[in-house]
Design a protein around this motif. Structure first.
Motif, mmCIF file in Angstrom:
data_model
loop_
_atom_site.group_PDB
_atom_site.id
_atom_site.type_symbol
_atom_site.label_atom_id
_atom_site.label_comp_id
_atom_site.label_asym_id
_atom_site.label_seq_id
_atom_site.Cartn_x
_atom_site.Cartn_y
_atom_site.Cartn_z
ATOM 1 N N ILE A 94 10.070 5.271 3.345
ATOM 2 C CA ILE A 94 8.661 5.354 2.945
ATOM 3 C C ILE A 94 7.771 4.683 3.989
ATOM 4 O O ILE A 94 6.753 5.238 4.427
ATOM 5 C CB ILE A 94 8.455 4.687 1.568
ATOM 6 C CG1 ILE A 94 9.096 5.522 0.457
ATOM 7 C CG2 ILE A 94 6.961 4.482 1.278
ATOM 8 C CD1 ILE A 94 9.066 4.845 -0.908
ATOM 9 N N ILE A 95 8.170 3.486 4.410
ATOM 10 C CA ILE A 95 7.362 2.704 5.350
ATOM 11 C C ILE A 95 7.317 3.367 6.723
ATOM 12 O O ILE A 95 6.247 3.525 7.330
ATOM 13 C CB ILE A 95 7.930 1.273 5.458
ATOM 14 C CG1 ILE A 95 7.779 0.539 4.126
ATOM 15 C CG2 ILE A 95 7.255 0.499 6.586
ATOM 16 C CD1 ILE A 95 6.372 0.514 3.585
ATOM 17 N N SER B 28 10.658 -5.351 11.662
ATOM 18 C CA SER B 28 10.753 -6.444 10.696
ATOM 19 C C SER B 28 10.087 -6.069 9.375
ATOM 20 O O SER B 28 10.575 -6.422 8.298
ATOM 21 C CB SER B 28 10.103 -7.708 11.270
ATOM 22 O OG SER B 28 10.474 -8.847 10.535
ATOM 23 N N VAL B 29 8.990 -5.331 9.454
ATOM 24 C CA VAL B 29 8.332 -4.856 8.231
ATOM 25 C C VAL B 29 9.247 -3.866 7.502
ATOM 26 O O VAL B 29 9.327 -3.860 6.267
ATOM 27 C CB VAL B 29 6.974 -4.213 8.566
ATOM 28 C CG1 VAL B 29 6.325 -3.623 7.316
ATOM 29 C CG2 VAL B 29 6.045 -5.249 9.194
ATOM 30 N N SER B 30 9.960 -3.040 8.266
ATOM 31 C CA SER B 30 10.929 -2.123 7.660
ATOM 32 C C SER B 30 12.038 -2.896 6.962
ATOM 33 O O SER B 30 12.512 -2.496 5.890
ATOM 34 C CB SER B 30 11.525 -1.203 8.730
ATOM 35 O OG SER B 30 10.537 -0.376 9.302
ATOM 36 N N THR B 31 12.462 -4.002 7.574
ATOM 37 C CA THR B 31 13.478 -4.850 6.943
ATOM 38 C C THR B 31 12.965 -5.404 5.625
ATOM 39 O O THR B 31 13.695 -5.448 4.623
ATOM 40 C CB THR B 31 13.865 -6.004 7.885
ATOM 41 O OG1 THR B 31 14.466 -5.464 9.064
ATOM 42 C CG2 THR B 31 14.843 -6.962 7.213
ATOM 43 N N LEU B 32 11.713 -5.836 5.607
ATOM 44 C CA LEU B 32 11.109 -6.325 4.368
ATOM 45 C C LEU B 32 11.144 -5.237 3.297
ATOM 46 O O LEU B 32 11.524 -5.487 2.143
ATOM 47 C CB LEU B 32 9.671 -6.767 4.639
ATOM 48 C CG LEU B 32 8.831 -7.166 3.422
ATOM 49 C CD1 LEU B 32 9.447 -8.349 2.691
ATOM 50 C CD2 LEU B 32 7.396 -7.493 3.858
ATOM 51 N N GLU C 70 0.827 -1.211 0.000
ATOM 52 C CA GLU C 70 0.000 0.000 0.000
ATOM 53 C C GLU C 70 0.858 1.257 0.000
ATOM 54 O O GLU C 70 0.609 2.199 -0.767
ATOM 55 C CB GLU C 70 -0.911 -0.016 1.229
ATOM 56 C CG GLU C 70 -1.767 1.233 1.380
ATOM 57 C CD GLU C 70 -2.539 1.247 2.695
ATOM 58 O OE1 GLU C 70 -3.050 2.332 3.060
ATOM 59 O OE2 GLU C 70 -2.616 0.197 3.365
ATOM 60 N N GLN C 71 1.874 1.295 0.852
ATOM 61 C CA GLN C 71 2.710 2.495 0.949
ATOM 62 C C GLN C 71 3.615 2.649 -0.268
ATOM 63 O O GLN C 71 3.854 3.768 -0.731
ATOM 64 C CB GLN C 71 3.537 2.459 2.239
ATOM 65 C CG GLN C 71 2.707 2.377 3.502
ATOM 66 C CD GLN C 71 1.598 3.418 3.542
ATOM 67 O OE1 GLN C 71 1.779 4.571 3.129
ATOM 68 N NE2 GLN C 71 0.429 3.012 4.027
ATOM 69 N N PHE C 72 4.118 1.549 -0.793
ATOM 70 C CA PHE C 72 4.909 1.624 -2.021
ATOM 71 C C PHE C 72 4.058 2.184 -3.158
ATOM 72 O O PHE C 72 4.518 3.001 -3.953
ATOM 73 C CB PHE C 72 5.434 0.236 -2.402
ATOM 74 C CG PHE C 72 6.689 -0.176 -1.675
ATOM 75 C CD1 PHE C 72 7.128 0.495 -0.549
ATOM 76 C CD2 PHE C 72 7.437 -1.261 -2.121
ATOM 77 C CE1 PHE C 72 8.281 0.110 0.119
ATOM 78 C CE2 PHE C 72 8.597 -1.658 -1.474
ATOM 79 C CZ PHE C 72 9.016 -0.973 -0.349
ATOM 80 N N ARG C 73 2.805 1.750 -3.214
ATOM 81 C CA ARG C 73 1.928 2.236 -4.279
ATOM 82 C C ARG C 73 1.601 3.714 -4.077
ATOM 83 O O ARG C 73 1.358 4.444 -5.047
ATOM 84 C CB ARG C 73 0.652 1.397 -4.327
ATOM 85 C CG ARG C 73 -0.116 1.523 -5.640
ATOM 86 C CD ARG C 73 -1.233 0.499 -5.733
ATOM 87 N NE ARG C 73 -0.744 -0.869 -5.720
ATOM 88 C CZ ARG C 73 -0.169 -1.477 -6.752
ATOM 89 N NH1 ARG C 73 -0.001 -0.816 -7.890
ATOM 90 N NH2 ARG C 73 0.240 -2.721 -6.660
ATOM 91 N N LEU D 149 4.573 6.601 10.957
ATOM 92 C CA LEU D 149 4.600 7.719 11.903
ATOM 93 C C LEU D 149 3.455 8.694 11.644
ATOM 94 O O LEU D 149 2.850 9.224 12.584
ATOM 95 C CB LEU D 149 5.944 8.450 11.802
ATOM 96 C CG LEU D 149 6.178 9.572 12.812
ATOM 97 C CD1 LEU D 149 6.151 9.029 14.239
ATOM 98 C CD2 LEU D 149 7.501 10.270 12.538
ATOM 99 N N THR D 150 3.144 8.913 10.380
ATOM 100 C CA THR D 150 2.095 9.873 10.021
ATOM 101 C C THR D 150 0.746 9.493 10.619
ATOM 102 O O THR D 150 -0.015 10.356 11.073
ATOM 103 C CB THR D 150 1.973 9.973 8.488
ATOM 104 O OG1 THR D 150 3.208 10.459 7.957
ATOM 105 C CG2 THR D 150 0.846 10.904 8.082
#
Length: 594
Positions: free
Chosen positions: A420-421, A378-382, A322-325, A426-427
């Motif tokens: 980005i993630i 871990s999601v940030s690592t992904l 979602e955030q990449f898009r 944070l937002t």
């Protein structure tokens, strides 16, 4: 995480290349690669690719670079496929056998690259560029070869060094990886892999963290003789070769490898050292939040705040896509494809390497290894590793030699995607979740700025001491403790003297540390420009220029590419500007903690 849970997480797909390690097609392709390597050797001999060899004609250059590109193109999927098994189960005997076979049959490539460097280094570069399209396509390679050639030993010595590396420093590195991946320790009556012990550093209970830390140190202490021998072997070889090649110190060859100059490194590290008091404010604030005067090492990864989001692997993949898009459809489509086509081996398990990495696969595809735990980190690592994969995709149209990227620039896309993630998280965060996200950001930044600088100081000191003799495990511990005290200061009660045994980076490329800091601060600087472009409605222009930069990381050095965005890497102001982004996060963190 239990073994059952780990099995439920996705594993990467490998059967799109071969049915398995015993697939006859794999055997046939390895044989073909062996033949192509032999043919390339014959071409080098026929053309006279060596120091003092024949002049480089257009036809000769086409044959030589075309042949090498062909071999490297065949090697990438073969190496990726075998690595996919070696890195996920170090006990797989057939995988180890195949990797040994691949290492042996590609052994001539090291000496051939040395010969190519020496040959190109003697050419009239400007005349060659004026005559040959192939030369112009590979201009960056040729100019770098001229620099490398100035530091070559005799052809016979370079040939011997390249042929001995797999059984020398390469063998020591392999020992570290295989041996450390199988280490286990005793924790509260239970036998656990050392990677699982280290994962307990994120437990909210300090008693759990402290006991796991003590158990982990015992594991490394029991393994210290083997791992100290490995580190002495790696650094001894690298230091000897650096001196023999006429470099002024052990750092100098890494500057060539990582594609920056000493002025850039000095400017960046000067800014890093000036930021250390700010990071110590972050550590002090975290200590207050934990109810302590000062933190201990086992508190560095202690969770703070509370996330209302359950960061399962599935939730993480949805959030990343979602955030990449939200940044661009192209990046979002890329992530969706990686998830859909099973490019990722997500869960920890016995025998699997710790940490995370991304490797090339075929035709712009990648494979990503990680050890997921349910956290934003871990999601940030992904996202970070997918950034590497996106970078691979953008370089895919280049020949292998024109895709070769120094580690400094290799971290650009990964840091950008990670940003980005984290900014998106944070937002939308408030209250305890805001503290959770800020903690995730600053924990990562502290590792890449503070801890990485300690690793640089440690490695530089090891090279200096290793020039005199082998270092004992205790001496390595003492140097590690000294380096950590230089960067963490008095923010910590305790240090981790065995980090030299933990981190595989010390056993591979020399100074496999400061490029991470470069990548973080360069990535933050680029992301700041993206924010400005977005505010001005010019994000499409930025995205096009950014993608072009990523596609060009094998075509120019970091300073040249940075200049496209008006960035002077030798200017301390640029690095200070990126660190100011982190300083603002520290102030926000202090405001939340109180």
């Amino acid at each position: 995480m239990t073994t059952t849970q780990a099995r439920e997480l996705p594993r990467w797909r490998t059967d799109d290349l071969y049915a398995g390690l015993d697939d006859p097609r794999l055997t046939a392709d390895l044989a073909t690669l062996r033949e192509e390597v032999a043919a390339l050797e014959a071409t080098f001999d026929e053309v006279g690719v060596r120091k003092g060899g024949s002049p480089a004609t257009t036809e000769a250059l086409d044959r030589v670079l075309g042949g090498l590109n062909s071999v490297l193109a065949r090697l990438t999927p073969l190496r990726g496929f075998v690595s996919a098994f070696v890195t996920t189960d170090s006990r797989d005997a057939l995988a180890q056998q195949r990797m040994g076979e691949l290492t042996t049959l590609t052994l001539p490539l090291g000496p051939l690259r040395s010969r190519l460097t020496a040959w190109l280094g003697e050419q009239d570069v400007e005349a060659l560029l004026g005559q040959s399209d192939v030369a112009r396509d590979h201009e960056h390679l040729i100019r770098r070869s001229v620099e490398y050639a100035r530091h070559q030993m005799t052809p016979e010595e370079e040939d011997l060094a390249a042929r001995l590396r797999p059984s020398g420093a390469g063998g020591w590195a392999k020992l570290h990886g295989n041996y450390s991946s199988q280490l286990t320790g005793e924790y509260r009556g239970q036998r656990m892999p050392v990677t699982a012990l280290r994962a307990l550093a994120t437990d909210p209970d300090e008693g759990v963290r402290r006991d796991a830390f003590d158990a982990e140190l015992k594991v490394w202490q029991d393994a210290e003789v083997v791992l100290a021998a490995a580190l002495n072997g790696v650094k001894g070889e690298e230091g000897t070769l650096a001196a023999r090649r006429g470099f002024p110190d052990a750092v100098a060859p890494s500057l060539l490898t990582h594609g920056i100059d000493r002025e850039t490194l000095t400017a960046m590290q000067g800014a890093v050292e000036r930021s250390l008091p700010d990071f110590r404010r972050y550590f002090a604030a975290k200590a207050r939040a934990l109810g302590k005067d000062r933190m201990d090492w086992w508190d560095l990864f202690a969770p703070l705040g509370r996330s209302e989001t359950e960061w399962t692997y599935e939730a993480g993949t949805r959030f990343v896509e979602e955030q990449f898009r939200g940044y661009s459809d192209r990046l979002g489509d890329f992530a969706a494809r990686a998830f859909r086509e099973s490019w990722i081996d997500a869960g920890p398990r016995a025998g699997k390497r710790g940490g995370a990495f991304c490797m090339g696969w075929q035709q712009g595809e990648s494979r990503i290894l990680m050890n997921h735990d349910p956290s934003l980190d871990s999601v940030s690592t992904l996202a970070h590793e997918l950034g590497h994969g996106y970078h691979n995709l953008l370089k895919a149209s280049r020949t292998p030699l024109r895709r070769e990227t120094p580690m400094t620039l290799a971290e650009t896309a990964s840091i950008f995607c990670e940003t980005i993630i984290q900014n998106a998280a944070l937002t939308r965060a408030t209250g305890e979740e805001r503290l959770y996200v800020l903690e995730t950001q600053l924990l990562g930044h502290a590792q890449v700025v503070v801890d990485i600088h300690s690793r640089f100081l440690f490695e530089r000191a090891v090279f200096e001491k290793r020039a005199e003799r082998d270092l004992t495990p205790q001496e390595l511990n003492d140097l590690m403790t000294w380096a950590q005290r230089q960067t963490y200061g008095d923010a910590l009660n305790t240090t981790h003297p065995y980090m030299w045994a933990v981190k595989p980076h010390y056993y591979s490329l020399a100074f496999y540390n400061y490029p991470y800091t470069f990548g973080l601060l360069f990535g933050l600087g680029l992301y700041a420009q993206y924010g400005q472009a977005q505010a001005q409605g010019q994000e499409a222009d930025f995205q096009a220029r950014y993608d072009d930069l990523l596609a060009s990381t094998g075509l120019a050095d970091a300073r040249t590419l940075a200049a496209r965005f008006g960035i002077d890497l030798r200017a301390p102001e640029f690095w200070e500007g990126s660190l100011d982004v982190i300083r603002a996060q520290i102030r926000a963190y202090e405001a939340v903690v109180g």
